[in-house]
Enzyme design. Sequence first.
Site, mmCIF file in Angstrom:
data_model
loop_
_atom_site.group_PDB
_atom_site.id
_atom_site.type_symbol
_atom_site.label_atom_id
_atom_site.label_comp_id
_atom_site.label_asym_id
_atom_site.label_seq_id
_atom_site.Cartn_x
_atom_site.Cartn_y
_atom_site.Cartn_z
ATOM 1 N N GLU A 108 -3.528 9.702 7.747
ATOM 2 C CA GLU A 108 -4.296 8.503 8.185
ATOM 3 C C GLU A 108 -3.565 7.547 8.937
ATOM 4 O O GLU A 108 -2.323 7.430 8.867
ATOM 5 C CB GLU A 108 -4.437 8.107 6.629
ATOM 6 C CG GLU A 108 -5.767 6.966 6.482
ATOM 7 C CD GLU A 108 -5.857 6.692 5.200
ATOM 8 O OE1 GLU A 108 -5.723 5.292 4.885
ATOM 9 O OE2 GLU A 108 -6.618 7.580 4.580
ATOM 10 N N ASP A 110 -4.321 3.401 9.973
ATOM 11 C CA ASP A 110 -5.317 2.167 9.362
ATOM 12 C C ASP A 110 -5.212 1.171 10.090
ATOM 13 O O ASP A 110 -4.016 0.549 10.216
ATOM 14 C CB ASP A 110 -4.986 1.933 7.858
ATOM 15 C CG ASP A 110 -5.098 3.389 6.955
ATOM 16 O OD1 ASP A 110 -5.928 4.102 7.305
ATOM 17 O OD2 ASP A 110 -4.812 3.192 5.899
ATOM 18 N N GLU A 112 -6.827 -2.145 8.794
ATOM 19 C CA GLU A 112 -7.266 -2.907 7.620
ATOM 20 C C GLU A 112 -7.531 -4.468 7.798
ATOM 21 O O GLU A 112 -6.221 -5.054 7.922
ATOM 22 C CB GLU A 112 -7.028 -2.662 6.256
ATOM 23 C CG GLU A 112 -7.175 -1.120 5.718
ATOM 24 C CD GLU A 112 -6.440 -0.613 4.524
ATOM 25 O OE1 GLU A 112 -7.243 -0.323 3.507
ATOM 26 O OE2 GLU A 112 -5.366 -0.799 4.594
ATOM 27 N N GLN A 125 -3.836 -5.600 8.173
ATOM 28 C CA GLN A 125 -2.929 -4.555 7.781
ATOM 29 C C GLN A 125 -2.795 -3.434 8.422
ATOM 30 O O GLN A 125 -3.974 -2.916 8.548
ATOM 31 C CB GLN A 125 -3.239 -4.320 6.166
ATOM 32 C CG GLN A 125 -2.177 -3.393 5.404
ATOM 33 C CD GLN A 125 -2.360 -3.419 4.002
ATOM 34 O OE1 GLN A 125 -2.082 -4.213 3.170
ATOM 35 N NE2 GLN A 125 -2.631 -2.302 3.333
ATOM 36 N N GLY A 137 4.073 4.048 1.116
ATOM 37 C CA GLY A 137 3.280 3.169 2.080
ATOM 38 C C GLY A 137 4.132 2.647 3.202
ATOM 39 O O GLY A 137 5.365 2.136 2.870
ATOM 40 N N ARG A 138 3.477 2.651 4.343
ATOM 41 C CA ARG A 138 4.353 2.114 5.572
ATOM 42 C C ARG A 138 3.330 0.746 5.921
ATOM 43 O O ARG A 138 3.095 0.740 7.265
ATOM 44 C CB ARG A 138 4.673 3.016 6.557
ATOM 45 C CG ARG A 138 5.513 4.204 6.064
ATOM 46 C CD ARG A 138 5.692 5.309 7.301
ATOM 47 N NE ARG A 138 7.069 5.895 6.944
ATOM 48 C CZ ARG A 138 6.860 7.023 6.199
ATOM 49 N NH1 ARG A 138 5.988 7.459 5.404
ATOM 50 N NH2 ARG A 138 8.095 7.562 6.209
ATOM 51 N N GLU A 139 3.157 -0.149 5.193
ATOM 52 C CA GLU A 139 2.122 -1.084 5.580
ATOM 53 C C GLU A 139 3.079 -2.069 6.168
ATOM 54 O O GLU A 139 4.095 -2.352 6.045
ATOM 55 C CB GLU A 139 1.466 -1.743 4.194
ATOM 56 C CG GLU A 139 0.593 -0.933 3.401
ATOM 57 C CD GLU A 139 1.399 -0.198 2.565
ATOM 58 O OE1 GLU A 139 2.583 0.080 2.625
ATOM 59 O OE2 GLU A 139 0.496 0.705 1.786
ATOM 60 N N TRP A 203 -7.092 -6.046 -4.981
ATOM 61 C CA TRP A 203 -5.720 -6.032 -4.382
ATOM 62 C C TRP A 203 -5.753 -7.057 -2.990
ATOM 63 O O TRP A 203 -4.854 -7.212 -2.522
ATOM 64 C CB TRP A 203 -5.351 -4.727 -4.185
ATOM 65 C CG TRP A 203 -6.388 -4.017 -3.191
ATOM 66 C CD1 TRP A 203 -7.244 -3.221 -3.275
ATOM 67 C CD2 TRP A 203 -6.154 -3.878 -1.673
ATOM 68 N NE1 TRP A 203 -7.926 -2.919 -2.169
ATOM 69 C CE2 TRP A 203 -7.120 -3.150 -0.992
ATOM 70 C CE3 TRP A 203 -5.142 -4.374 -0.883
ATOM 71 C CZ2 TRP A 203 -7.129 -2.741 0.259
ATOM 72 C CZ3 TRP A 203 -5.176 -3.880 0.530
ATOM 73 C CH2 TRP A 203 -6.291 -2.978 1.007
#
Length: 333
Positions: A108, A110, A112, A125, A137-139, A203
């Site tokens: 994926e 993303d 966001e 994000q 997670g690599r947010e 969230w």
Amino acid sequence: METLSRFLVFMSLFSGLGSGFTLQNLPITSFEESYMQLFGDKNLFVHKDGKSVRLTLDERTGSGFVSNDLYLHGFFSASIKLPSDYSAGVVVAFYMSNGDTYEKNHDEIDFEFLGNIRGREWRIQTNIYGNGSTHLGREERCNLWFDPTEDYHQYSILWSDFHIIFYVDNVPIREVKRTSSMGGDFPSKPMSLYTTIWDGSKWATNGGKYGVNYKYAPYIARFSDLVLHGCAVDPIEQLPKCDEGAIEYIRAAQEISLSERAKMEVFRRKHMTYSYCYDRTRYKVSLPECVVNPAEAQRLRVYDPVTFGGIPRRHRSGKHRSKRSRTDGTVSI
């Protein structure tokens, strides 16, 4: 053999030229030609020009669409205008995924967009997953230097064998380099492009403190200048096929130019509010690809409550997805 040869020619171009994308000379695809509705019934509306789309979230459902084809690398872009006024809990997503095909080891990439209460700005994000690495997670989160509800702005993903670059209005805001330490966590399998709007009340805004208030519905996100410029994967041969336009026009992700890198560094210094590389609550030791900047670490040691949700993954594999409903829905330097 011919298909493989064309693909190798394309990839040599794709990894050898300088970056610096604009929409000039890139083909804008029509909705009918390149996409299909994913969910939302009448909450998805295609304008008469066939190239502009409106997605709506209301009490009944969100909405979304998906590319007809899977792609292995390319440049993917859309001009987006986000909902205005109170938008807490609302999530607009522009992302690539193969969760339909690889349910347990999906990839994926993303974008966001996370709504906010009145008087507070939308946030972006970005994130990547590879080979089902959803536990890592690599947010990153950031603010913007403009109001994304007042006009259309271009958001783009450049994905190659060794780089992923996120762009806002042609300014790179994040670069992910493939490293040996990442192993299979770097996205490497063919993906579709998805665009959705949905309810992320649990969230999305201040860790779920503020949810969607349907008194302000409908929430409308608008999309135009849809670009799918890469190698579509043939469903039978399972090899990427790159049209002549892709070979001629796509420009590469080998390295960001010095001027672009300077813009990216200014953007990140002014607008980035969270990075997984500095989150010691989640990761006692930074993930191996992180390059820790002490000044950046100091600046980002305090951040708003961060809770990570994720894009609803009720997708269906294959080119022929059915329509259905669901309720989840230049920088100023």
